[in-house]
Write a protein that holds these residues in place. Structure first.
Motif, PDB file in Angstrom:
ATOM      1  N   ALA A  25      15.185  47.039 -19.117  1.00 49.45           N
ATOM      2  CA  ALA A  25      14.896  46.624 -20.354  1.00 49.45           C
ATOM      3  C   ALA A  25      15.795  44.962 -20.405  1.00 49.45           C
ATOM      4  CB  ALA A  25      15.484  47.482 -20.911  1.00 49.45           C
ATOM      5  N   GLU A  26      14.727  44.337 -20.949  1.00 49.05           N
ATOM      6  CA  GLU A  26      15.612  42.207 -21.399  1.00 49.05           C
ATOM      7  C   GLU A  26      16.246  42.930 -22.907  1.00 49.05           C
ATOM      8  OE1 GLU A  26      12.825  39.677 -21.494  1.00 49.05           O
ATOM      9  OE2 GLU A  26      11.811  39.885 -19.940  1.00 49.05           O
ATOM     10  N   HIS A  27      17.447  42.509 -22.531  1.00 46.41           N
ATOM     11  CA  HIS A  27      17.705  42.106 -23.994  1.00 46.41           C
ATOM     12  C   HIS A  27      17.903  42.292 -25.063  1.00 46.41           C
ATOM     13  CE1 HIS A  27      21.812  41.986 -26.059  1.00 46.41           C
ATOM     14  NE2 HIS A  27      22.578  41.878 -25.057  1.00 46.41           N
ATOM     15  N   ILE A  28      18.274  43.053 -25.861  1.00 47.12           N
ATOM     16  CA  ILE A  28      17.559  42.733 -27.413  1.00 47.12           C
ATOM     17  C   ILE A  28      17.104  41.661 -28.663  1.00 47.12           C
ATOM     18  CG2 ILE A  28      18.768  43.101 -28.893  1.00 47.12           C
ATOM     19  CD1 ILE A  28      17.358  46.154 -30.262  1.00 47.12           C
ATOM     20  N   ASP A  29      18.015  40.448 -27.560  1.00 46.73           N
ATOM     21  CA  ASP A  29      17.841  38.835 -28.638  1.00 46.73           C
ATOM     22  C   ASP A  29      17.191  38.155 -27.059  1.00 46.73           C
ATOM     23  OD1 ASP A  29      20.209  38.938 -26.422  1.00 46.73           O
ATOM     24  OD2 ASP A  29      20.881  37.930 -28.460  1.00 46.73           O
ATOM     25  N   SER A  30      16.865  38.868 -26.703  1.00 46.56           N
ATOM     26  CA  SER A  30      15.449  37.984 -25.511  1.00 46.56           C
ATOM     27  C   SER A  30      14.378  37.335 -25.591  1.00 46.56           C
ATOM     28  CB  SER A  30      15.125  38.889 -24.237  1.00 46.56           C
ATOM     29  OG  SER A  30      14.070  39.516 -24.735  1.00 46.56           O
ATOM     30  N   LEU A  86      25.923  49.818 -28.543  1.00 44.25           N
ATOM     31  CA  LEU A  86      25.834  51.003 -28.062  1.00 44.25           C
ATOM     32  C   LEU A  86      25.142  51.336 -26.204  1.00 44.25           C
ATOM     33  CD1 LEU A  86      25.281  53.728 -29.742  1.00 44.25           C
ATOM     34  CD2 LEU A  86      22.473  53.626 -29.897  1.00 44.25           C
ATOM     35  N   ILE A  87      24.351  50.170 -25.941  1.00 45.46           N
ATOM     36  CA  ILE A  87      24.008  50.040 -24.886  1.00 45.46           C
ATOM     37  C   ILE A  87      24.123  48.612 -24.358  1.00 45.46           C
ATOM     38  CG2 ILE A  87      22.366  50.254 -22.538  1.00 45.46           C
ATOM     39  CD1 ILE A  87      20.736  52.010 -24.530  1.00 45.46           C
ATOM     40  N   ARG A  88      25.308  48.618 -22.998  1.00 47.45           N
ATOM     41  CA  ARG A  88      25.772  47.654 -23.008  1.00 47.45           C
ATOM     42  C   ARG A  88      25.317  46.699 -22.221  1.00 47.45           C
ATOM     43  NH1 ARG A  88      31.909  47.660 -20.863  1.00 47.45           N
ATOM     44  NH2 ARG A  88      31.621  45.386 -20.692  1.00 47.45           N
ATOM     45  N   TYR A  89      24.224  46.910 -21.108  1.00 48.85           N
ATOM     46  CA  TYR A  89      23.903  46.266 -20.284  1.00 48.85           C
ATOM     47  C   TYR A  89      22.528  47.310 -20.021  1.00 48.85           C
ATOM     48  CZ  TYR A  89      28.157  44.813 -18.847  1.00 48.85           C
ATOM     49  OH  TYR A  89      29.195  43.714 -19.564  1.00 48.85           O
ATOM     50  N   SER A  90      21.574  46.742 -19.169  1.00 50.94           N
ATOM     51  CA  SER A  90      20.356  47.703 -18.548  1.00 50.94           C
ATOM     52  C   SER A  90      20.598  49.033 -17.840  1.00 50.94           C
ATOM     53  CB  SER A  90      19.308  46.581 -17.519  1.00 50.94           C
ATOM     54  OG  SER A  90      17.932  47.444 -17.661  1.00 50.94           O
TER      55      SER A  90
END
Length: 571
Positions: A274-279, A341-345
């Motif tokens: 998944a792409e980052h949440i602020d992509s 919570l999740i640092r990277y994909s």
């Protein structure tokens, strides 16, 4: 002889009286400051709808869950509670470019959900415990904690009746306790965007799930369970959730000096890059929702989303194409890296050994993609298919990337999904090829890539894989084959799976794993299930009349391509 008969008769009468008394007397469980009243039915005690968090409704919308600390008091847990708001998945007016040609295409799954409406409420963070009747505190039964879900827009745990599954465990003298929990889905649980990240309101659905697990760790012993013997099981987006719980906090799954789970089962869902949440994509989605509601001129747009009426929030978020629209699995409300919570994909965390290393089972249906490819009638050749995939799913992929990947998929329908059905079910050109691609990138190949990362990071960790093919019938099967969703239905013994060989043996394997962290223990009917390793990736095949083993090497070139270019497959 007469004495033996009388003795047997007295024992039988005693059992009948005991059963009647058990049915008349509702089961109760004592929790700190609370007395929880459940319901007995058909050999199972059920305790429904116990709140594990404060209400996330109203001004608490789009905020992190707050653990409930107030005792429940005298609590009625005899009725099924409301589910969290369920997202939509049908086509909408903005469903382009394929809307005009395909809006009215058949959707078996959508029809099923329309026929089984679910009562919902924003005040929904509750947990349910079900156990074999008569289980009591101190019995220390192992626990199966199930995360249900569909495309992260549906998450109700009440789609199937678990009674037969639980009774089966008691009959084979391996009783377990089943726990399910409501959690926020869709925009309520997984709204992306920079504003959401700044507010610390990311991945709320996962935070709900984790808090419900903490409730189970604190309280399951009172119901007769062992908090040190909890296994996670997730199906579809629930399976993706389970994998995410492996990588949350870099793999730290400890709570109050105790592991929240000791094993993991992922069915028809695991790795979802998944792409980052602020992509850019996520910020565009957030802006679209804010504008649809009329909050774009507010100083605090997120607070505006909290203050508007529920119906307005639901209407605006439903303007996004659903999981069964022509965009199909263009999932936007999903767990995403958030620097917290999740640092990277997730694939990065797996590859860097930043996950909870517990024994695992991961598996797929043979035809995972078929239910999601009923409406894309214009995606009928390589170029439109490449454009479709890059536009709707994988924005990081170039035209060259996607066309190189698609070269590995034959255009002729006899190699497409549903597999082993010749030229049947090709109702429009390219349909079976598209089904193969969708099934692979979202389910089968991503599962294999996940297993490779896990095994290479933890070579001694026991993992097992399965391939389900029990709904295959050459020429006469439905257009869906062994479809996504059928494993869950099979385990719970619904419709045609009632008393089937597949259901019986699959239950044995899962219950063995819950007890022993190994699916192979106890029962001569079961075919030996080999461990999966990169050098010898053997899997169990669930067939209709006899299970078998196979090598996990089908479409190997495709999975190698995906693994090498994994960042191109982030949604």
């Amino acid at each position: 002889m007469m004495k033996a008969f009388v003795t047997h008769l007295l024992v039988l009468i005693g059992l009948i009286r005991s059963s009647l008394a058990q049915g008349d007397e509702s089961p109760t469980v004592k929790l700190p400051g609370s007395l929880v009243h459940g319901i007995f039915a058909n050999g199972v005690d059920s305790f429904y709808g116990m709140p594990y968090a404060e209400s996330p409704a109203g001004l608490n919308r789009l905020k992190r869950p707050v653990k409930r600390t107030k005792p429940l008091g005298d609590f009625d847990a005899t009725t099924i509670p409301p589910a969290c708001p369920q997202g939509h998945f049908e086509a909408v007016d903005s469903d382009e470019l394929w809307r005009k040609r395909s809006l009215n295409a058949d959707s078996t799954l959508a029809k099923w959900h329309a026929a089984h409406p679910v009562h919902t409420s924003e005040d929904c963070l509750t947990i349910t415990v079900q156990r074999p009747a008569g289980t009591k505190a101190g019995d220390s039964l192992p626990v199966l904690f199930m995360l249900t879900g569909f495309s992260f827009v549906i998450g109700t745990p009440y789609r199937y009746n678990a009674t037969d599954f639980i009774k089966f465990s008691a009959e084979i003298e391996l009783p377990f306790i089943l726990v399910t929990a409501n959690y926020r889905t869709g925009p309520w649980g997984f709204l992306p965007g920079q504003q959401v990240m700044k507010n610390g309101s990311t991945n709320l659905g996962l935070r709900d799930q984790r808090m419900s697990m903490e409730w189970a760790s604190d309280n399951i012993a009172a119901f007769g369970g062992d908090p040190d013997k909890i296994t996670l099981w997730g199906h579809a987006s629930g399976g993706v959730s389970v994998l995410d719980h492996l990588v949350i906090n870099g793999g730290n799954a400890t709570y109050n000096d105790r592991k929240l789970f000791r094993g993991a089962i992922m069915s028809s869902g695991s790795l979802m890059p998944a792409e980052h949440i602020d992509s850019e994509k996520c910020n565009k989605l957030y802006t679209k929702i804010v504008k649809a509601i009329g909050c774009e001129r507010k100083r605090d747009t997120l607070q505006c989303l909290r203050e508007i009426p529920y119906s307005d929030f639901e209407r605006a978020t439903s303007s996004i194409p659903g999981a069964l629209s022509a965009e199909a699995l263009r999932l936007v409300y999903v767990p995403r890296p958030d620097n917290d919570l999740i640092r990277y994909s997730p694939e990065v965390l797996l590859n860097n050994n930043m996950f909870a290393a517990v024994p695992m089972i991961l598996g797929n249906q043979e035809d995972e993609g078929t239910i999601f490819t009923q409406k894309q009638t214009s995606v009928n050749d390589t170029k439109p298919l490449s454009q479709y995939l890059r536009t709707q799913y994988f924005g990081n992929a170039t035209k060259r990337n996607m066309e190189d990947f698609l070269k590995k998929y034959h255009k002729k329908p006899f190699e497409g999904s549903p597999y082993r059905t010749g030229d049947d079910f090709e109702s429009w050109a390219g349909k079976k090829r598209l089904s193969s691609v969708i099934g692979d990138v979202f389910f089968t190949l991503s599962r294999r890539v996940a297993m490779e990362f896990i095994a290479l990071s933890q070579p001694l960790l026991p993992i097992w894989g399965y391939h389900a093919a029990y709904d295959y019938r050459n020429g006469d099967s439905s257009a869906y084959g062994t479809a996504h969703g059928s494993f869950e239905a099979m385990i719970f013994g619904t419709d045609e799976y009632i008393a089937s060989y597949t259901t019986r043996t699959a239950r044995w394997y899962l219950i063995n794993f819950v007890y022993h962290l190994d699916p192979n223990k106890k029962h001569t009917e079961l075919v030996a299930w080999p461990k999966w390793t990169p050098d010898e990736p053997r899997m169990l095949i669930f067939n209709k009349t006899n299970n078998a083993n196979m090598l996990d090497v089908h479409r190997k070139g495709n999975s190698k391509f995906m693994k090498k270019n994994i960042e191109k497959f982030r949604i």
